[in-house]
Scaffold this motif. Structure first.
Motif, PDB file in Angstrom:
ATOM      1  N   GLY A  44       0.871  -1.520  -0.086  1.00  0.00           N
ATOM      2  CA  GLY A  44      -0.301   0.064   0.192  1.00  0.00           C
ATOM      3  C   GLY A  44       0.678   1.568  -0.393  1.00  0.00           C
ATOM      4  O   GLY A  44       0.214   2.656   0.084  1.00  0.00           O
ATOM      5  N   ALA A  45       1.788   0.938  -0.371  1.00  0.00           N
ATOM      6  CA  ALA A  45       3.000   2.474   0.042  1.00  0.00           C
ATOM      7  C   ALA A  45       3.064   3.148  -1.488  1.00  0.00           C
ATOM      8  O   ALA A  45       2.635   4.260  -1.570  1.00  0.00           O
ATOM      9  N   ILE A  46       2.131   1.988  -2.490  1.00  0.00           N
ATOM     10  CA  ILE A  46       1.759   2.979  -4.067  1.00  0.00           C
ATOM     11  C   ILE A  46       0.431   2.745  -4.119  1.00  0.00           C
ATOM     12  O   ILE A  46       0.318   1.413  -4.068  1.00  0.00           O
ATOM     13  N   PHE A  49      -3.587   1.060  -8.770  1.00  0.00           N
ATOM     14  CA  PHE A  49      -4.120   1.372  -9.658  1.00  0.00           C
ATOM     15  C   PHE A  49      -3.753   2.790 -10.499  1.00  0.00           C
ATOM     16  O   PHE A  49      -4.104   2.820 -12.058  1.00  0.00           O
ATOM     17  N   VAL A  50      -2.809   2.919  -9.472  1.00  0.00           N
ATOM     18  CA  VAL A  50      -2.613   4.303 -10.485  1.00  0.00           C
ATOM     19  C   VAL A  50      -1.322   4.341 -11.190  1.00  0.00           C
ATOM     20  O   VAL A  50      -1.006   4.444 -12.133  1.00  0.00           O
ATOM     21  N   VAL A  51      -0.667   3.152 -10.060  1.00  0.00           N
ATOM     22  CA  VAL A  51       1.437   3.025 -11.246  1.00  0.00           C
ATOM     23  C   VAL A  51       0.991   1.238 -11.618  1.00  0.00           C
ATOM     24  O   VAL A  51       2.563   1.087 -11.970  1.00  0.00           O
ATOM     25  N   SER A  52       0.821   1.262 -11.293  1.00  0.00           N
ATOM     26  CA  SER A  52       0.753  -0.915 -11.225  1.00  0.00           C
ATOM     27  C   SER A  52       1.107  -1.104 -10.596  1.00  0.00           C
ATOM     28  O   SER A  52       2.065  -1.059  -9.570  1.00  0.00           O
ATOM     29  N   CYS A  53       1.526  -2.301 -10.966  1.00  0.00           N
ATOM     30  CA  CYS A  53       2.475  -3.253 -10.675  1.00  0.00           C
ATOM     31  C   CYS A  53       2.976  -4.744 -11.389  1.00  0.00           C
ATOM     32  O   CYS A  53       2.215  -4.939 -12.627  1.00  0.00           O
ATOM     33  N   PRO A  54       4.251  -5.092 -10.987  1.00  0.00           N
ATOM     34  CA  PRO A  54       4.588  -5.883 -12.022  1.00  0.00           C
ATOM     35  C   PRO A  54       3.621  -7.495 -12.402  1.00  0.00           C
ATOM     36  O   PRO A  54       3.687  -7.521 -13.451  1.00  0.00           O
ATOM     37  N   SER A  55       2.516  -7.423 -11.188  1.00  0.00           N
ATOM     38  CA  SER A  55       1.534  -8.989 -11.541  1.00  0.00           C
ATOM     39  C   SER A  55       0.508  -8.202 -12.579  1.00  0.00           C
ATOM     40  O   SER A  55       0.678  -8.954 -13.331  1.00  0.00           O
ATOM     41  N   ARG A  56       0.612  -7.199 -12.282  1.00  0.00           N
ATOM     42  CA  ARG A  56      -0.516  -6.807 -12.784  1.00  0.00           C
ATOM     43  C   ARG A  56      -0.030  -6.580 -14.226  1.00  0.00           C
ATOM     44  O   ARG A  56      -0.910  -6.741 -15.510  1.00  0.00           O
TER      45      ARG A  56
END
Length: 269
Positions: A44-46, A49-56
């Motif tokens: 939850g540090a970022i 939804f806004v910056v996505s993440c590698p798994s998504r």
């Protein structure tokens, strides 16, 4: 043939170990950054939804692959980029040769080239769309417009910097201007040519993506614009990662071509 000395073998082993260490550190840094990105999103540090993440991003890539759209978009952008890159480099080099050949043409066109180089090429996008049409041709024209001026200026400057003493020596032996170009000026500037190619890799991708931002129905630029419009940052990030990988592959292709020609022609590039 004499066998390499023990000192030479030790030196070669040390170089191989150093190269392997650099590759491992480079890969490790990439993995670390991806893991940090994923952990920051999960903790939850970022906002994922806004910056996505590698798994998504991986899920999005899998979805594109299963739908069959992934290779279509990659192929479209790569085709536009390679065509624009090739046309811009070849046309720019030919024009640079013409400017070197004719001092009058060089003096007359120099201020226009300076202005065109300073002009933001993206401003020409709407003009190309009106002139050529809203399609692939206008995107390729945008790519050519971005890379051709840089090629002309770089190659013309390199041609003019060729050793004057060697040119005078060839003239003393009766060499024609064409022979001087073929046997001295052009071979002496292989390094400048490949440096220009390396720069044009990035410029060509910029031109293709900017063209797709303005008018496209497929391509990585289209995916980025579409993803931003529907607030699908997973699609945007996935497209950017693919774009980065494609640019790296194209750049490595230029490096391999440089090495191949250097070995074949015996020229220090």
């Amino acid at each position: 043939m004499n066998e390499p000395s023990p000192q030479r073998l030790a030196y070669l082993r040390q170089r191989r170990r150093r190269r392997c260490l650099i590759r491992v550190l480079q890969a490790g840094l990439l993995v670390f950054l991806l893991l940090l990105w994923e952990l920051a999103a999960r903790c939850g540090a970022i906002d994922a939804f806004v910056v996505s993440c590698p798994s998504r991003v991986a899920d999005t890539l899998g979805s594109l692959f299963r739908s069959g759209d992934l290779w279509r978009h990659i192929g479209t952008s790569c085709l536009e980029t390679v065509l624009g890159f090739t046309l811009g480099t070849v046309a720019g080099t030919v024009i640079a040769i013409g400017l070197w050949w004719s001092e009058w043409a060089s003096r007359i066109l120099e201020p226009y080239l300076v202005v065109l180089n300073a002009l933001p090429k993206t401003a020409l996008g709407p003009i190309f769309i009106v002139w050529i049409g809203a399609g692939t041709a206008s995107i390729i024209a945008m790519t050519v417009a971005i890379s051709i001026i840089v090629t002309i200026l770089n190659m013309h400057s390199a041609f003019l910097s060729t050793d004057g003493e060697k040119i005078r020596l060839l003239r003393t032996f009766g060499a024609s201007r064409r022979q001087i170009l073929r046997y001295l000026v052009f071979p002496a500037n292989y390094a400048a040519l490949f440096n220009t190619l390396k720069v044009n890799v990035g410029l060509s991708w910029v031109g293709a993506i900017m063209g797709e931002f303005l008018v496209s129905k497929a391509g990585l630029g289209y995916l980025i614009v579409y993803g931003s419009q529907v607030f699908n940052m997973d699609l945007v990030m996935a497209s950017i990662l693919i774009l980065s990988a494609a640019a790296v592959v194209m750049y490595q292709g230029v490096l391999r071509l440089e090495k191949l020609l250097g070995n074949r022609l015996g020229v220090m590039l």
